[in-house]
Scaffold this motif. Sequence first.
Motif, PDB file in Angstrom:
ATOM      1  N   SER A   1       0.828  -1.206   0.000  1.00  0.00           N
ATOM      2  CA  SER A   1       0.000   0.000   0.000  1.00  0.00           C
ATOM      3  C   SER A   1       0.863   1.257   0.000  1.00  0.00           C
ATOM      4  O   SER A   1       1.973   1.262   0.533  1.00  0.00           O
ATOM      5  N   VAL A   2       0.351   2.304  -0.582  1.00  0.00           N
ATOM      6  CA  VAL A   2       1.146   3.516  -0.773  1.00  0.00           C
ATOM      7  C   VAL A   2       1.461   4.208   0.552  1.00  0.00           C
ATOM      8  O   VAL A   2       2.542   4.797   0.712  1.00  0.00           O
ATOM      9  N   ASP A   3       0.560   4.136   1.532  1.00  0.00           N
ATOM     10  CA  ASP A   3       0.774   4.781   2.830  1.00  0.00           C
ATOM     11  C   ASP A   3       1.150   3.795   3.930  1.00  0.00           C
ATOM     12  O   ASP A   3       1.222   4.167   5.099  1.00  0.00           O
ATOM     13  N   LYS A   4       1.338   2.533   3.564  1.00  0.00           N
ATOM     14  CA  LYS A   4       1.695   1.466   4.512  1.00  0.00           C
ATOM     15  C   LYS A   4       0.632   1.295   5.596  1.00  0.00           C
ATOM     16  O   LYS A   4       0.921   0.929   6.739  1.00  0.00           O
TER      17      LYS A   4
ATOM     18  N   TRP B   1       8.988  -2.719   8.292  1.00  0.00           N
ATOM     19  CA  TRP B   1       9.179  -3.284   6.956  1.00  0.00           C
ATOM     20  C   TRP B   1      10.018  -4.558   7.053  1.00  0.00           C
ATOM     21  O   TRP B   1      11.059  -4.585   7.728  1.00  0.00           O
TER      22      TRP B   1
ATOM     23  N   GLU C   1      -5.143   2.837  -2.626  1.00  0.00           N
ATOM     24  CA  GLU C   1      -4.111   2.339  -1.723  1.00  0.00           C
ATOM     25  C   GLU C   1      -3.018   1.573  -2.452  1.00  0.00           C
ATOM     26  O   GLU C   1      -1.843   1.638  -2.088  1.00  0.00           O
TER      27      GLU C   1
ATOM     28  N   TYR D   1       6.014  -4.102  -4.438  1.00  0.00           N
ATOM     29  CA  TYR D   1       6.512  -3.643  -3.140  1.00  0.00           C
ATOM     30  C   TYR D   1       7.389  -2.391  -3.253  1.00  0.00           C
ATOM     31  O   TYR D   1       7.871  -1.881  -2.249  1.00  0.00           O
ATOM     32  N   ALA D   2       7.587  -1.906  -4.482  1.00  0.00           N
ATOM     33  CA  ALA D   2       8.352  -0.674  -4.688  1.00  0.00           C
ATOM     34  C   ALA D   2       7.410   0.520  -4.667  1.00  0.00           C
ATOM     35  O   ALA D   2       6.207   0.393  -4.897  1.00  0.00           O
ATOM     36  N   ASP D   3       7.958   1.689  -4.405  1.00  0.00           N
ATOM     37  CA  ASP D   3       7.159   2.913  -4.352  1.00  0.00           C
ATOM     38  C   ASP D   3       6.690   3.265  -5.759  1.00  0.00           C
ATOM     39  O   ASP D   3       7.502   3.511  -6.661  1.00  0.00           O
ATOM     40  N   ALA D   4       5.360   3.324  -5.952  1.00  0.00           N
ATOM     41  CA  ALA D   4       4.791   3.546  -7.281  1.00  0.00           C
ATOM     42  C   ALA D   4       4.236   4.943  -7.472  1.00  0.00           C
ATOM     43  O   ALA D   4       3.584   5.217  -8.480  1.00  0.00           O
ATOM     44  N   ARG D   5       4.480   5.843  -6.525  1.00  0.00           N
ATOM     45  CA  ARG D   5       3.864   7.166  -6.624  1.00  0.00           C
ATOM     46  C   ARG D   5       4.391   7.984  -7.794  1.00  0.00           C
ATOM     47  O   ARG D   5       3.756   8.930  -8.233  1.00  0.00           O
TER      48      ARG D   5
END
Length: 447
Positions: free
Chosen positions: A174-177, A226, A331, A287-291
């Motif tokens: 999820s983007v905000d964990k 994490w 998310e 699991y990588a940051d996709a923003r």
Amino acid sequence: MAVHAFKAEVFIGSKMLRFYGNAHKVFAIMPERSYLSRECPFGRVWVRLMTSSKRVQDRSREKRVRELEVATEKWKIANKVMFLMELLKSEPEMIMKVRLLEQYRRQINLPKPHKISDFIRKSPKLFELYKDERGVLWCGMTKEGEELLEEHDGLVEENGDKAAEHVTRCLMMSVDKKLRLDKIAHFRRDFGLPLDFRVSWVNKFPELFKVVKDEDGEEYLELVKWNPAWAITELEKRTMGLTEESEHKPGLLSLPFPMNFPPSYKKMYRYRGKIEHFQKRTYLSPYADARGLEAGSKEFDKRAIAVMHELLSFTLEKRLVTDHLTHFRREFVMPQKLMRIFLKHCGIFYVSERGKRFSVFLTEAYDGPELIEKCPLILWKEKLLRFTGYRGRKRDIQTYSDTLEMEEKELLYSSSSGGDDDDDMISDDDDDDEMDIDEVNEAYEEN
């Protein structure tokens, strides 16, 4: 004050404009894609104009996989029976008046005029009906049913660590964990979570996640720490042999997705180049940051496929109701048009339209109507089915077909701003180096 719905047709030159609406909202369809707005006696009218998009039912009729439709029916029966058993378990004496069960028709998906009592009588080995001295009909579980439920509770307890891992990995994706607790509830049965997971289970793993509240009092499950060993996709484990001991940092991947095309898919040779082009394209790990990804780009869409592949891999049945996936679009940084992706990549996913709620399967996990790998909870479900009236007969599998009236209501009451109302409408504006929806449909054998 009563608000009356209406519909009207207006000709503008040679074009016909159809209006659906009421005093608060007006929706219009034209044969061209653009957006209009103007003032009218009802207030501001937002007109959304659409291309020749088709409904999911129309798109998927030619590519129905009978074996997976049978699997859909099997799991639906098991889940209905499980719901009733859990409902009785929640009662102090594990009995309920049959008339009180009427309020759960929607959860059991039992349309009128079918009787709840008739549904219960189909499983006499699990449920029993009796009348009290006043003639009131009650429902309870048989001894075999209670023993089965106890066995299930034991299996859920044994599955606790694996379920906690999957929930943690969802938080990591999820983007905000963090994820809303009521949204995770949609995955309770799919992940094998216990009935009390919102009350006590979430507090059993403080080293993994914790419950927090926002300023509005909304409860979230938040990642505590994490775990790099869990930032490895199921596809990486199977394809590259990575384990939790491997040193790994999520980033770009170029792993091809396993594909299992429907039997009626006869023209794959014609589109082999486009399929290979898709498989070779790199994509960002779930699991990588996709923003930083651009919404609508091919990289964005392929990462969404990887996320959905990972989520389906976590489930017991390797199947999810599509409604549940749409709750997590923000998310998990997924596109609005999830259904378009499912249908476009029919070698990876299969959409079953049986019933009023669509289901999406991970095709690689099935051999015919059977799961290839069955965990203890799936084996228990199959045992449960043997106690019901379901015998797995391969009768004609009918699908849900909307009438024109239902389509009009859907257009009228859905959002007219072009946002979240695209799940059951799919468009054809894709690039030439990958297959578009029409090419996917043309690849199926003609009847």
